[in-house]
Design a protein around this motif. Structure first.
Motif, short mmCIF file in Angstrom:
data_model
loop_
_atom_site.label_atom_id
_atom_site.label_comp_id
_atom_site.label_asym_id
_atom_site.label_seq_id
_atom_site.Cartn_x
_atom_site.Cartn_y
_atom_site.Cartn_z
N GLU A 142 -3.67 1.59 10.75
CA GLU A 142 -4.62 1.02 9.40
C GLU A 142 -5.97 2.16 9.16
OE1 GLU A 142 -7.00 -2.15 6.66
OE2 GLU A 142 -4.72 -1.29 8.02
N GLY A 197 -0.34 2.30 7.67
CA GLY A 197 -0.10 0.32 6.79
C GLY A 197 1.05 -0.15 7.58
N TYR A 254 0.24 11.51 3.56
CA TYR A 254 0.53 11.43 4.98
C TYR A 254 0.72 12.64 6.11
CZ TYR A 254 3.43 10.18 8.93
OH TYR A 254 3.68 10.23 10.51
N PHE A 309 -4.86 3.90 5.36
CA PHE A 309 -5.81 3.44 4.26
C PHE A 309 -6.94 2.96 4.12
CE2 PHE A 309 -1.46 2.49 4.86
CZ PHE A 309 -0.60 3.07 3.49
N GLU A 310 -8.04 3.50 5.21
CA GLU A 310 -9.12 2.12 4.82
C GLU A 310 -10.05 3.24 6.17
OE1 GLU A 310 -11.86 0.70 4.95
OE2 GLU A 310 -10.76 -0.51 4.71
N ARG A 321 0.94 -1.42 0.13
CA ARG A 321 -0.25 0.27 -0.53
C ARG A 321 1.09 1.11 -0.06
NH1 ARG A 321 -4.36 -1.35 4.57
NH2 ARG A 321 -2.55 -1.43 5.73
N ARG A 322 0.46 1.85 -1.05
CA ARG A 322 1.80 3.37 -0.85
C ARG A 322 -0.06 5.08 -0.54
NH1 ARG A 322 5.77 1.78 -3.86
NH2 ARG A 322 5.43 0.16 -4.97
N ILE A 323 1.15 5.77 -0.26
CA ILE A 323 0.44 7.02 0.82
C ILE A 323 1.37 8.17 0.26
CG2 ILE A 323 1.07 6.71 2.76
CD1 ILE A 323 -0.88 8.47 3.92
#
Length: 301
Positions: free
Chosen positions: A207, A173, A42, A210-211, A35-37
Protein backbone atom coordinates in the motif's frame (compact mmCIF):
# COMPACT_ATOMS: atom_id res chain seq x y z
CA UNK A 1 26.87 -5.36 -10.50
CA UNK A 2 25.23 -7.22 -7.63
CA UNK A 3 23.13 -4.16 -6.82
CA UNK A 4 22.01 -3.81 -10.44
CA UNK A 5 21.15 -7.51 -10.57
CA UNK A 6 19.01 -7.21 -7.44
CA UNK A 7 17.13 -4.22 -8.84
CA UNK A 8 16.54 -6.07 -12.11
CA UNK A 9 15.33 -9.12 -10.19
CA UNK A 10 12.89 -7.03 -8.17
CA UNK A 11 11.48 -5.38 -11.30
CA UNK A 12 11.12 -8.76 -13.03
CA UNK A 13 9.39 -10.07 -9.91
CA UNK A 14 6.93 -7.18 -10.10
CA UNK A 15 6.17 -8.14 -13.68
CA UNK A 16 5.47 -11.70 -12.58
CA UNK A 17 3.36 -10.39 -9.71
CA UNK A 18 1.33 -8.30 -12.14
CA UNK A 19 0.55 -11.42 -14.14
CA UNK A 20 -0.41 -13.28 -10.98
CA UNK A 21 -2.39 -10.30 -9.77
CA UNK A 22 -4.41 -10.18 -12.97
CA UNK A 23 -5.35 -13.82 -12.48
CA UNK A 24 -6.48 -13.22 -8.89
CA UNK A 25 -8.01 -9.80 -9.44
CA UNK A 26 -5.41 -8.17 -7.19
CA UNK A 27 -4.64 -5.40 -9.67
CA UNK A 28 -8.28 -4.46 -10.05
CA UNK A 29 -8.61 -5.85 -13.57
CA UNK A 30 -11.86 -4.59 -15.04
CA UNK A 31 -12.01 -1.91 -12.36
CA UNK A 32 -11.78 1.79 -13.20
CA UNK A 33 -9.77 2.37 -10.02
CA UNK A 34 -6.55 0.81 -11.31
CA UNK A 35 -3.49 2.44 -9.73
CA UNK A 36 -0.42 3.06 -11.85
CA UNK A 37 3.25 3.58 -11.07
CA UNK A 38 6.14 4.17 -13.46
CA UNK A 39 9.10 1.80 -13.51
CA UNK A 40 11.38 4.62 -12.37
CA UNK A 41 9.12 5.53 -9.46
CA UNK A 42 8.75 1.89 -8.51
CA UNK A 43 12.51 1.30 -8.54
CA UNK A 44 13.10 4.40 -6.40
CA UNK A 45 10.52 3.41 -3.78
CA UNK A 46 11.56 -0.24 -3.82
CA UNK A 47 15.19 0.68 -3.15
CA UNK A 48 14.09 3.05 -0.39
CA UNK A 49 12.06 0.27 1.21
CA UNK A 50 14.95 -2.19 1.07
CA UNK A 51 17.45 0.34 2.42
CA UNK A 52 14.96 1.28 5.12
CA UNK A 53 14.68 -2.25 6.45
CA UNK A 54 18.48 -2.59 6.43
CA UNK A 55 18.79 0.66 8.37
CA UNK A 56 16.21 -0.48 10.89
CA UNK A 57 17.94 -3.81 11.41
CA UNK A 58 21.34 -2.16 11.71
CA UNK A 59 20.24 0.51 14.15
CA UNK A 60 18.17 -1.78 16.33
CA UNK A 61 20.47 -4.79 16.28
CA UNK A 62 22.78 -3.67 19.13
CA UNK A 63 19.80 -3.38 21.51
CA UNK A 64 18.30 -6.81 20.75
CA UNK A 65 17.18 -8.63 23.93
CA UNK A 66 18.94 -6.06 26.15
CA UNK A 67 15.87 -4.08 27.23
CA UNK A 68 13.16 -6.71 27.63
CA UNK A 69 9.89 -5.37 29.00
CA UNK A 70 11.14 -1.80 29.33
CA UNK A 71 11.56 1.32 27.21
CA UNK A 72 15.15 1.85 26.09
CA UNK A 73 16.60 4.85 27.97
CA UNK A 74 17.33 7.68 25.57
CA UNK A 75 21.02 7.75 26.50
CA UNK A 76 21.30 4.03 25.64
CA UNK A 77 20.10 4.46 22.07
CA UNK A 78 22.85 3.49 19.60
CA UNK A 79 24.39 6.35 17.65
CA UNK A 80 23.53 6.06 13.97
CA UNK A 81 26.50 5.55 11.68
CA UNK A 82 26.22 5.10 7.89
CA UNK A 83 28.12 1.82 7.98
CA UNK A 84 25.27 0.27 9.97
CA UNK A 85 23.43 -0.05 6.66
CA UNK A 86 25.56 -3.09 5.77
CA UNK A 87 23.47 -5.89 7.27
CA UNK A 88 24.62 -9.00 5.45
CA UNK A 89 24.71 -11.26 8.51
CA UNK A 90 21.16 -10.65 9.72
CA UNK A 91 18.42 -13.24 9.22
CA UNK A 92 15.95 -10.38 8.75
CA UNK A 93 17.70 -9.78 5.42
CA UNK A 94 19.27 -12.96 4.07
CA UNK A 95 16.28 -15.30 4.46
CA UNK A 96 14.39 -13.12 1.99
CA UNK A 97 17.13 -13.73 -0.56
CA UNK A 98 16.23 -17.42 -0.56
CA UNK A 99 12.58 -16.58 -1.23
CA UNK A 100 13.56 -14.20 -4.04
CA UNK A 101 15.87 -16.78 -5.60
CA UNK A 102 13.07 -19.35 -5.56
CA UNK A 103 10.77 -16.88 -7.32
CA UNK A 104 13.51 -16.06 -9.82
CA UNK A 105 13.97 -19.74 -10.70
CA UNK A 106 10.38 -20.98 -10.63
CA UNK A 107 8.15 -17.92 -10.97
CA UNK A 108 5.14 -16.78 -8.98
CA UNK A 109 3.42 -20.14 -9.46
CA UNK A 110 6.13 -21.95 -7.50
CA UNK A 111 4.71 -24.65 -5.24
CA UNK A 112 5.03 -24.60 -1.47
CA UNK A 113 6.85 -27.92 -1.87
CA UNK A 114 9.59 -26.32 -3.97
CA UNK A 115 9.76 -23.34 -1.62
CA UNK A 116 10.28 -25.81 1.22
CA UNK A 117 13.03 -27.66 -0.63
CA UNK A 118 14.94 -24.44 -1.29
CA UNK A 119 14.57 -23.27 2.31
CA UNK A 120 15.61 -26.69 3.64
CA UNK A 121 18.75 -26.53 1.49
CA UNK A 122 19.81 -23.11 2.80
CA UNK A 123 23.08 -23.02 4.73
CA UNK A 124 22.95 -19.87 6.86
CA UNK A 125 22.37 -19.79 10.63
CA UNK A 126 18.77 -19.59 11.84
CA UNK A 127 16.90 -19.27 15.11
CA UNK A 128 13.47 -19.96 16.60
CA UNK A 129 10.66 -20.56 14.06
CA UNK A 130 13.02 -20.43 11.08
CA UNK A 131 15.38 -22.98 12.57
CA UNK A 132 12.55 -25.21 13.79
CA UNK A 133 10.84 -25.07 10.39
CA UNK A 134 14.02 -25.86 8.48
CA UNK A 135 14.88 -28.71 10.84
CA UNK A 136 11.41 -30.18 10.38
CA UNK A 137 11.65 -29.85 6.60
CA UNK A 138 14.99 -31.62 6.62
CA UNK A 139 13.48 -34.32 8.81
CA UNK A 140 10.66 -35.04 6.38
CA UNK A 141 7.84 -32.89 7.79
CA UNK A 142 6.46 -31.24 4.66
CA UNK A 143 5.02 -27.72 4.51
CA UNK A 144 2.67 -26.39 5.74
CA UNK A 145 3.04 -28.82 8.67
CA UNK A 146 6.59 -27.54 9.20
CA UNK A 147 5.06 -24.33 10.54
CA UNK A 148 2.10 -25.88 12.37
CA UNK A 149 2.09 -25.66 16.19
CA UNK A 150 1.58 -29.42 16.41
CA UNK A 151 5.15 -29.80 15.17
CA UNK A 152 6.68 -26.33 15.47
CA UNK A 153 6.68 -24.83 18.97
CA UNK A 154 7.56 -21.42 17.54
CA UNK A 155 4.56 -21.06 15.22
CA UNK A 156 3.65 -17.54 16.40
CA UNK A 157 7.22 -16.24 16.62
CA UNK A 158 8.22 -13.17 14.62
CA UNK A 159 10.23 -14.97 11.95
CA UNK A 160 8.09 -14.57 8.84
CA UNK A 161 7.08 -11.11 9.99
CA UNK A 162 10.71 -9.91 9.97
CA UNK A 163 11.39 -11.43 6.54
CA UNK A 164 8.15 -10.60 4.69
CA UNK A 165 9.31 -7.21 3.39
CA UNK A 166 10.08 -8.73 -0.03
CA UNK A 167 6.41 -9.68 -0.54
CA UNK A 168 5.19 -6.10 -0.51
CA UNK A 169 8.23 -4.69 -2.27
CA UNK A 170 7.53 -6.85 -5.32
CA UNK A 171 3.75 -6.39 -5.23
CA UNK A 172 3.00 -2.64 -5.31
CA UNK A 173 -0.71 -2.14 -4.76
CA UNK A 174 -1.36 -5.90 -5.00
CA UNK A 175 -2.28 -7.21 -1.54
CA UNK A 176 -3.65 -10.50 -2.88
CA UNK A 177 -0.19 -11.31 -4.21
CA UNK A 178 1.28 -10.54 -0.77
CA UNK A 179 -1.22 -12.92 0.83
CA UNK A 180 -0.45 -15.65 -1.69
CA UNK A 181 3.30 -15.32 -1.15
CA UNK A 182 2.75 -15.68 2.57
CA UNK A 183 0.81 -18.88 2.01
CA UNK A 184 3.82 -20.31 0.16
CA UNK A 185 6.79 -18.98 2.12
CA UNK A 186 5.36 -17.96 5.49
CA UNK A 187 3.92 -21.40 6.19
CA UNK A 188 7.36 -22.98 5.94
CA UNK A 189 8.08 -21.83 9.50
CA UNK A 190 4.98 -20.08 10.88
CA UNK A 191 1.24 -20.54 11.29
CA UNK A 192 -1.72 -18.46 12.46
CA UNK A 193 -0.62 -15.14 13.93
CA UNK A 194 2.99 -15.88 13.02
CA UNK A 195 1.94 -16.05 9.37
CA UNK A 196 -0.53 -13.17 9.60
CA UNK A 197 2.19 -10.86 10.91
CA UNK A 198 4.13 -11.26 7.68
CA UNK A 199 1.08 -10.84 5.49
CA UNK A 200 0.15 -7.71 7.45
CA UNK A 201 3.61 -6.18 7.04
CA UNK A 202 3.75 -7.12 3.36
CA UNK A 203 0.32 -5.59 2.84
CA UNK A 204 1.51 -2.32 4.34
CA UNK A 205 4.53 -2.26 2.04
CA UNK A 206 2.29 -2.87 -0.98
CA UNK A 207 0.00 0.00 0.00
CA UNK A 208 2.86 2.39 0.77
CA UNK A 209 3.72 2.64 -2.94
CA UNK A 210 0.51 4.63 -3.37
CA UNK A 211 -0.32 6.01 0.08
CA UNK A 212 1.54 8.05 2.70
CA UNK A 213 -1.16 8.33 5.38
CA UNK A 214 0.07 6.00 8.11
CA UNK A 215 -3.33 5.00 9.44
CA UNK A 216 -4.54 4.14 5.94
CA UNK A 217 -1.41 2.06 5.37
CA UNK A 218 -1.98 0.17 8.62
CA UNK A 219 -5.63 -0.45 7.78
CA UNK A 220 -4.62 -1.73 4.34
CA UNK A 221 -2.37 -4.25 6.05
CA UNK A 222 -5.23 -5.28 8.31
CA UNK A 223 -7.33 -6.19 5.29
CA UNK A 224 -4.76 -8.87 4.43
CA UNK A 225 -5.40 -10.98 7.54
CA UNK A 226 -8.43 -12.60 9.24
CA UNK A 227 -10.39 -10.04 11.24
CA UNK A 228 -11.06 -12.58 13.99
CA UNK A 229 -7.39 -13.34 14.65
CA UNK A 230 -5.60 -12.17 17.77
CA UNK A 231 -3.09 -10.42 15.52
CA UNK A 232 -5.82 -8.28 13.97
CA UNK A 233 -7.19 -7.60 17.46
CA UNK A 234 -3.76 -6.39 18.51
CA UNK A 235 -3.44 -3.97 15.59
CA UNK A 236 -6.96 -2.63 16.17
CA UNK A 237 -6.04 -2.09 19.83
CA UNK A 238 -3.02 0.02 18.90
CA UNK A 239 -5.08 2.07 16.44
CA UNK A 240 -7.66 2.71 19.17
CA UNK A 241 -5.08 3.53 21.85
CA UNK A 242 -3.36 5.96 19.49
CA UNK A 243 -6.65 7.79 18.99
CA UNK A 244 -7.26 7.79 22.74
CA UNK A 245 -3.73 8.95 23.64
CA UNK A 246 -2.41 10.71 20.51
CA UNK A 247 0.31 12.57 22.42
CA UNK A 248 1.37 9.84 24.84
CA UNK A 249 3.14 6.95 23.15
CA UNK A 250 4.45 5.70 26.50
CA UNK A 251 0.85 5.14 27.66
CA UNK A 252 0.15 3.11 24.54
CA UNK A 253 3.38 1.17 25.06
CA UNK A 254 2.26 0.26 28.58
CA UNK A 255 -1.17 -0.85 27.38
CA UNK A 256 0.55 -3.10 24.83
CA UNK A 257 2.73 -4.56 27.59
CA UNK A 258 -0.22 -5.17 29.90
CA UNK A 259 -2.18 -7.14 27.32
CA UNK A 260 0.31 -8.68 24.91
CA UNK A 261 3.29 -9.18 27.22
CA UNK A 262 1.72 -10.08 30.56
CA UNK A 263 -1.37 -12.04 29.45
CA UNK A 264 -0.43 -15.65 28.57
CA UNK A 265 -3.63 -16.04 26.53
CA UNK A 266 -1.94 -13.92 23.87
CA UNK A 267 1.28 -15.95 23.89
CA UNK A 268 0.06 -19.50 23.41
CA UNK A 269 2.03 -20.56 20.33
CA UNK A 270 5.27 -18.58 20.46
CA UNK A 271 8.63 -19.36 22.03
CA UNK A 272 8.17 -20.15 25.72
CA UNK A 273 11.19 -20.02 28.00
CA UNK A 274 9.20 -20.64 31.17
CA UNK A 275 7.73 -18.48 33.90
CA UNK A 276 11.13 -17.27 35.06
CA UNK A 277 11.79 -15.77 31.62
CA UNK A 278 8.38 -14.32 30.74
CA UNK A 279 10.03 -11.04 29.77
CA UNK A 280 11.46 -12.85 26.72
CA UNK A 281 8.75 -12.33 24.12
CA UNK A 282 9.18 -12.73 20.37
CA UNK A 283 5.51 -13.31 19.62
CA UNK A 284 4.52 -11.71 16.33
CA UNK A 285 1.64 -9.81 17.94
CA UNK A 286 3.65 -7.65 20.33
CA UNK A 287 6.27 -7.08 17.66
CA UNK A 288 3.56 -5.96 15.24
CA UNK A 289 2.15 -3.66 17.90
CA UNK A 290 5.54 -1.96 18.20
CA UNK A 291 5.70 -1.53 14.43
CA UNK A 292 2.30 0.14 14.29
CA UNK A 293 3.01 2.29 17.34
CA UNK A 294 6.16 3.56 15.62
CA UNK A 295 4.33 4.31 12.39
CA UNK A 296 1.44 6.14 14.04
CA UNK A 297 3.37 8.15 16.61
CA UNK A 298 6.26 8.73 14.22
CA UNK A 299 3.85 10.45 11.83
CA UNK A 300 5.86 9.43 8.79
CA UNK A 301 9.24 10.39 10.22
Amino acid sequence: MAKDALITLMIVAVGLALVAGCRTGATGAGDTNVRRITVAEYADKMKAGWIGQMAGVGWGGPTEFKFKGEIIPEDKMPVWKPEKINQFRQDDIYVEMTFMRTLELYGMDVSIRQAGIDFANSGYPLWHANRAGRTLLRGGIAPPDSGHPEFNKHADDIDYQIEADYSGLIAPGMPNVVIELGEKFGRLMNYGDGLYGGQFVGGMYAEAFFEDDMEKIVRAGLKCIPAGSQYAECIRDVLAWHKQYPDDWQRTWQLIEDKYQDNPDYRRFSCNKGQENMDFNIDAKINGAYIVMGLLYGEGD
